[in-house]
Design a protein around this motif. Structure first.
Motif, PDB file in Angstrom:
ATOM      1  N   PHE A   1      13.275   0.165  -2.890  1.00 30.39           N
ATOM      2  CA  PHE A   1      13.782   1.440  -2.385  1.00 30.39           C
ATOM      3  C   PHE A   1      12.604   2.399  -2.184  1.00 30.39           C
ATOM      4  CE2 PHE A   1      16.967  -0.740  -4.814  1.00 30.39           C
ATOM      5  CZ  PHE A   1      18.123  -0.606  -4.056  1.00 30.39           C
ATOM      6  N   LEU A   2      12.486   2.908  -0.946  1.00 28.02           N
ATOM      7  CA  LEU A   2      11.307   3.692  -0.569  1.00 28.02           C
ATOM      8  C   LEU A   2      11.644   5.112  -0.144  1.00 28.02           C
ATOM      9  CD1 LEU A   2       8.210   3.765   0.247  1.00 28.02           C
ATOM     10  CD2 LEU A   2       9.000   3.118   2.533  1.00 28.02           C
ATOM     11  N   ASP A   3      10.910   6.073  -0.696  1.00 29.99           N
ATOM     12  CA  ASP A   3      10.867   7.454  -0.201  1.00 29.99           C
ATOM     13  C   ASP A   3       9.401   7.755   0.050  1.00 29.99           C
ATOM     14  OD1 ASP A   3      13.596   8.433  -0.267  1.00 29.99           O
ATOM     15  OD2 ASP A   3      13.466   8.262  -2.440  1.00 29.99           O
ATOM     16  N   GLY A   4       9.036   7.986   1.304  1.00 33.08           N
ATOM     17  CA  GLY A   4       7.638   8.213   1.623  1.00 33.08           C
ATOM     18  C   GLY A   4       7.147   7.180   2.610  1.00 33.08           C
ATOM     19  N   GLU A   5       5.920   6.704   2.419  1.00 36.30           N
ATOM     20  CA  GLU A   5       5.341   5.752   3.368  1.00 36.30           C
ATOM     21  C   GLU A   5       4.650   4.611   2.637  1.00 36.30           C
ATOM     22  OE1 GLU A   5       2.911   5.822   7.587  1.00 36.30           O
ATOM     23  OE2 GLU A   5       2.486   7.405   6.131  1.00 36.30           O
TER      24      GLU A   5
ATOM     25  N   PRO B   1      10.787  13.140   4.015  1.00 38.90           N
ATOM     26  CA  PRO B   1      11.967  14.002   4.198  1.00 38.90           C
ATOM     27  C   PRO B   1      11.886  14.963   5.368  1.00 38.90           C
ATOM     28  CG  PRO B   1      10.725  14.635   2.236  1.00 38.90           C
ATOM     29  CD  PRO B   1      10.188  13.326   2.674  1.00 38.90           C
ATOM     30  N   GLU B   2      10.679  15.414   5.749  1.00 37.41           N
ATOM     31  CA  GLU B   2      10.581  16.392   6.843  1.00 37.41           C
ATOM     32  C   GLU B   2      10.771  15.768   8.216  1.00 37.41           C
ATOM     33  OE1 GLU B   2       6.276  14.994   6.218  1.00 37.41           O
ATOM     34  OE2 GLU B   2       8.033  15.413   4.981  1.00 37.41           O
ATOM     35  N   ASP B   3      10.697  14.440   8.295  1.00 34.30           N
ATOM     36  CA  ASP B   3      10.803  13.766   9.586  1.00 34.30           C
ATOM     37  C   ASP B   3      12.259  13.522   9.978  1.00 34.30           C
ATOM     38  OD1 ASP B   3       8.021  13.634   9.819  1.00 34.30           O
ATOM     39  OD2 ASP B   3       7.945  11.760   8.679  1.00 34.30           O
TER      40      ASP B   3
ATOM     41  N   ILE C   1      14.103  -6.836   1.548  1.00 32.85           N
ATOM     42  CA  ILE C   1      14.757  -5.680   2.171  1.00 32.85           C
ATOM     43  C   ILE C   1      14.162  -4.386   1.615  1.00 32.85           C
ATOM     44  CG2 ILE C   1      16.931  -4.440   2.495  1.00 32.85           C
ATOM     45  CD1 ILE C   1      18.355  -7.152   2.233  1.00 32.85           C
ATOM     46  N   VAL C   2      13.704  -3.532   2.526  1.00 30.67           N
ATOM     47  CA  VAL C   2      13.254  -2.195   2.157  1.00 30.67           C
ATOM     48  C   VAL C   2      14.371  -1.217   2.490  1.00 30.67           C
ATOM     49  CG1 VAL C   2      11.560  -0.369   2.523  1.00 30.67           C
ATOM     50  CG2 VAL C   2      10.849  -2.772   2.609  1.00 30.67           C
ATOM     51  N   ASN C   3      14.900  -0.548   1.492  1.00 33.16           N
ATOM     52  CA  ASN C   3      15.909   0.482   1.725  1.00 33.16           C
ATOM     53  C   ASN C   3      15.208   1.827   1.834  1.00 33.16           C
ATOM     54  OD1 ASN C   3      17.684   2.741   0.143  1.00 33.16           O
ATOM     55  ND2 ASN C   3      18.920   1.520   1.526  1.00 33.16           N
ATOM     56  N   ALA C   4      15.351   2.485   2.983  1.00 34.82           N
ATOM     57  CA  ALA C   4      14.780   3.803   3.218  1.00 34.82           C
ATOM     58  C   ALA C   4      15.930   4.760   3.493  1.00 34.82           C
ATOM     59  CB  ALA C   4      13.797   3.763   4.385  1.00 34.82           C
ATOM     60  N   ASP C   5      16.580   5.196   2.441  1.00 37.06           N
ATOM     61  CA  ASP C   5      17.786   6.030   2.524  1.00 37.06           C
ATOM     62  C   ASP C   5      18.890   5.294   3.291  1.00 37.06           C
ATOM     63  OD1 ASP C   5      16.679   8.101   1.024  1.00 37.06           O
ATOM     64  OD2 ASP C   5      15.719   8.980   2.766  1.00 37.06           O
ATOM     65  N   ASN C   6      19.198   5.724   4.504  1.00 38.33           N
ATOM     66  CA  ASN C   6      20.312   5.122   5.244  1.00 38.33           C
ATOM     67  C   ASN C   6      19.894   3.957   6.140  1.00 38.33           C
ATOM     68  OD1 ASN C   6      22.258   6.923   4.213  1.00 38.33           O
ATOM     69  ND2 ASN C   6      21.635   8.486   5.683  1.00 38.33           N
ATOM     70  N   LEU C   7      18.641   3.539   6.009  1.00 38.55           N
ATOM     71  CA  LEU C   7      18.138   2.431   6.816  1.00 38.55           C
ATOM     72  C   LEU C   7      17.716   1.274   5.930  1.00 38.55           C
ATOM     73  CD1 LEU C   7      17.042   1.239   9.554  1.00 38.55           C
ATOM     74  CD2 LEU C   7      14.848   2.306   8.941  1.00 38.55           C
TER      75      LEU C   7
ATOM     76  N   HIS D   1       0.870  -1.174   0.000  1.00 35.64           N
ATOM     77  CA  HIS D   1       0.000   0.000   0.000  1.00 35.64           C
ATOM     78  C   HIS D   1       0.911   1.229   0.000  1.00 35.64           C
ATOM     79  CE1 HIS D   1      -3.877  -2.027   0.986  1.00 35.64           C
ATOM     80  NE2 HIS D   1      -3.070  -2.916   1.539  1.00 35.64           N
ATOM     81  N   LEU D   2       0.713   2.132  -0.948  1.00 33.71           N
ATOM     82  CA  LEU D   2       1.559   3.312  -1.074  1.00 33.71           C
ATOM     83  C   LEU D   2       0.773   4.568  -0.686  1.00 33.71           C
ATOM     84  CD1 LEU D   2       3.053   2.292  -4.511  1.00 33.71           C
ATOM     85  CD2 LEU D   2       4.328   2.364  -2.368  1.00 33.71           C
ATOM     86  N   ASN D   3       1.324   5.337   0.243  1.00 35.80           N
ATOM     87  CA  ASN D   3       0.678   6.555   0.693  1.00 35.80           C
ATOM     88  C   ASN D   3       0.986   7.706  -0.252  1.00 35.80           C
ATOM     89  OD1 ASN D   3      -0.862   8.210   2.298  1.00 35.80           O
ATOM     90  ND2 ASN D   3       0.318   7.890   4.165  1.00 35.80           N
ATOM     91  N   SER D   4       0.279   8.815  -0.097  1.00 37.37           N
ATOM     92  CA  SER D   4       0.481   9.979  -0.962  1.00 37.37           C
ATOM     93  C   SER D   4       1.899  10.537  -0.807  1.00 37.37           C
ATOM     94  CB  SER D   4      -0.550  11.060  -0.621  1.00 37.37           C
ATOM     95  OG  SER D   4      -0.503  11.378   0.755  1.00 37.37           O
ATOM     96  N   GLY D   5       2.418  11.113  -1.891  1.00 38.23           N
ATOM     97  CA  GLY D   5       3.757  11.689  -1.877  1.00 38.23           C
ATOM     98  C   GLY D   5       4.846  10.656  -1.701  1.00 38.23           C
ATOM     99  N   THR D   6       4.640   9.453  -2.249  1.00 37.18           N
ATOM    100  CA  THR D   6       5.580   8.343  -2.062  1.00 37.18           C
ATOM    101  C   THR D   6       6.164   7.878  -3.385  1.00 37.18           C
ATOM    102  OG1 THR D   6       4.526   7.539  -0.039  1.00 37.18           O
ATOM    103  CG2 THR D   6       5.759   5.917  -1.319  1.00 37.18           C
ATOM    104  N   THR D   7       7.446   7.498  -3.345  1.00 37.45           N
ATOM    105  CA  THR D   7       8.126   6.917  -4.500  1.00 37.45           C
ATOM    106  C   THR D   7       8.675   5.553  -4.109  1.00 37.45           C
ATOM    107  OG1 THR D   7       8.784   9.071  -5.402  1.00 37.45           O
ATOM    108  CG2 THR D   7      10.064   7.171  -6.110  1.00 37.45           C
ATOM    109  N   LEU D   8       8.416   4.545  -4.932  1.00 36.36           N
ATOM    110  CA  LEU D   8       8.951   3.205  -4.686  1.00 36.36           C
ATOM    111  C   LEU D   8       9.617   2.693  -5.952  1.00 36.36           C
ATOM    112  CD1 LEU D   8       9.070   0.854  -2.556  1.00 36.36           C
ATOM    113  CD2 LEU D   8       7.189  -0.183  -3.854  1.00 36.36           C
TER     114      LEU D   8
END
Length: 395
Positions: free
Chosen positions: A224-228, A263-265, A242-248, A202-209
């Motif tokens: 690779f995930l940016d967002g939620e 990004p704001e978090d 494996i989900v890569n979320a930048d440095n995690l 499930h991809l939330n708004s403002g998300t890139t996968l």
């Protein structure tokens, strides 16, 4: 510039951004003479524009020239004619197209497009209304929830089928290497994705996968995930997911969990609903004895600044309610709340009350309109605002 070889040499130097101001002036003068027009930028204007473009190598310049030539042939556009002997007709066409397109700095457009391909993800306008799928070759496919479509690989084979707000990838292809697609969800929308292994996302708004169109045997299943996103991972003990979320990195074998990496978090949150999840820095190898292992009902928070991971027990429903339209803020600054409201409802919020920016709030909503959410903040916290069109002004 009396000879054809001089003309060609100067035009090539111009494309490579190697012309002196005097040589650039010669190119412009030649263009004006043969195009019979004075409606053209000055040499100073062109030098300024050229200085803003990085120099390209000769191979790239030649490739762009060929692209211009082939595009002109395909489109069948009229070519401006420069008088030359008939035996020089091919060269005449080359100079005509090169002079009219390159000197008009169309070359800069093509080159800048090629440079921006890698950063297309950051340039995507999340405030648009389109769900966008970027294919492995860089082509863009717009997805409409009102229609159905198919997704093909570079060879023309169908690898996925989209209907409404769901895209399902098939498991019948056999690629020799990993081939990726990237899906981008704009503000105000959500989307569902089924990967080739059966994993549901499930991809939330403002998300890139970014994900492979087909996972390869013997290799980890990495995305690779940016967002939620909320992941329902298909079990496969031989191939960790494996989900890569930048440095995690978040590593599972098959489970249900939520990852929030906006990004704001200041932290990336992982909330485990079922199964087991390993959390570790993306520059490390997974080690079950050393890395953080989450248990169901716990949230792991990866601090983006110091890379430390903390965990605590939570009510998981709070953090997964967004799938069904819910909205939750926990000890969150108002400026971050504004960003999340803009993303959720695709609105623009201007906060004129600077004192509010760093105040922290707790709030939970079911599927509410932006009007009801703002009304809550007004009633409970005395936040005054006005809504006009898609813009909210906080006074």
């Amino acid at each position: 510039m009396n000879s054809n070889s001089e003309i060609k040499s100067l035009l090539q130097k111009f494309v490579l951004n190697q012309c002196t101001p005097e040589e650039t002036n010669e190119v412009i003068a030649y263009y004006k003479k043969n195009q019979l027009t004075d409606d053209f930028p000055t040499v100073e204007d062109i030098q300024q524009l050229l200085s803003e473009m990085p120099k390209m190598d000769k191979q790239t310049a030649d490739a762009i020239f060929m692209n211009i030539l082939s595009t002109s042939k395909e489109e069948g556009k009229e070519e401006s004619v420069i008088e030359m002997p008939a035996r020089k007709s091919n060269f005449r066409k080359y100079i005509s197209i090169a002079a009219s397109i390159v000197v008009l700095l169309g070359i800069g457009f093509f080159y800048k497009q090629s440079l921006s391909t890698k950063s297309a993800e950051k340039q995507f306008d999340f405030k648009s209304t389109d769900i966008v799928l970027q294919l492995e070759n860089g082509d863009i496919q717009v997805i409409s929830e009102k229609n159905s479509s198919i997704v093909k690989d570079a060879k023309g084979n169908i690898v996925g089928n989209q209907t409404g707000d769901k895209l399902v990838y098939e498991n019948n292809s056999d690629p020799e290497k990993l081939v990726y697609n990237t899906i981008k969800i704009p503000y105000g929308k959500k989307f569902r994705l089924q990967l080739s292994d059966g994993t549901f996302v499930h991809l939330n708004s403002g998300t890139t996968l970014k994900y492979p169109i087909k996972f390869i045997a013997g290799e980890n299943r990495q995305v690779f995930l940016d967002g939620e996103a909320f992941f329902d991972v298909a079990k496969d003990k031989k191939h960790p997911f494996i989900v890569n979320a930048d440095n995690l990195n978040v590593r599972v074998l098959g489970t249900h969990f939520n990852v929030s990496n906006y990004p704001e978090d200041t932290v990336t949150d992982v909330v485990l609903v079922e199964g087991s999840v390993g959390m570790y820095s993306s520059n490390e190898e997974f080690d079950a004895l050393k890395n953080t292992i989450l248990k169901p009902g716990f949230k792991g928070s990866f601090n983006k600044e110091n890379t430390k991971i903390s965990t605590k027990a939570v009510l998981t429903d709070i953090y997964t309610s967004w799938i069904n339209g819910g909205l939750t803020f926990r000890n969150m600054t108002f400026k971050n709340i504004i960003t999340k409201l803009e993303r959720r409802y695709n609105v623009t919020i201007v906060n004129k009350n600077e004192k509010l920016a760093n105040e922290k709030f707790n709030a939970s909503f079911k599927e509410e309109s932006i009007e009801n959410v703002m009304s809550y903040f007004n009633e409970i916290h005395g936040i005054n605002y006005t809504i006009k069109n898609n813009q909210i002004l906080i006074k």
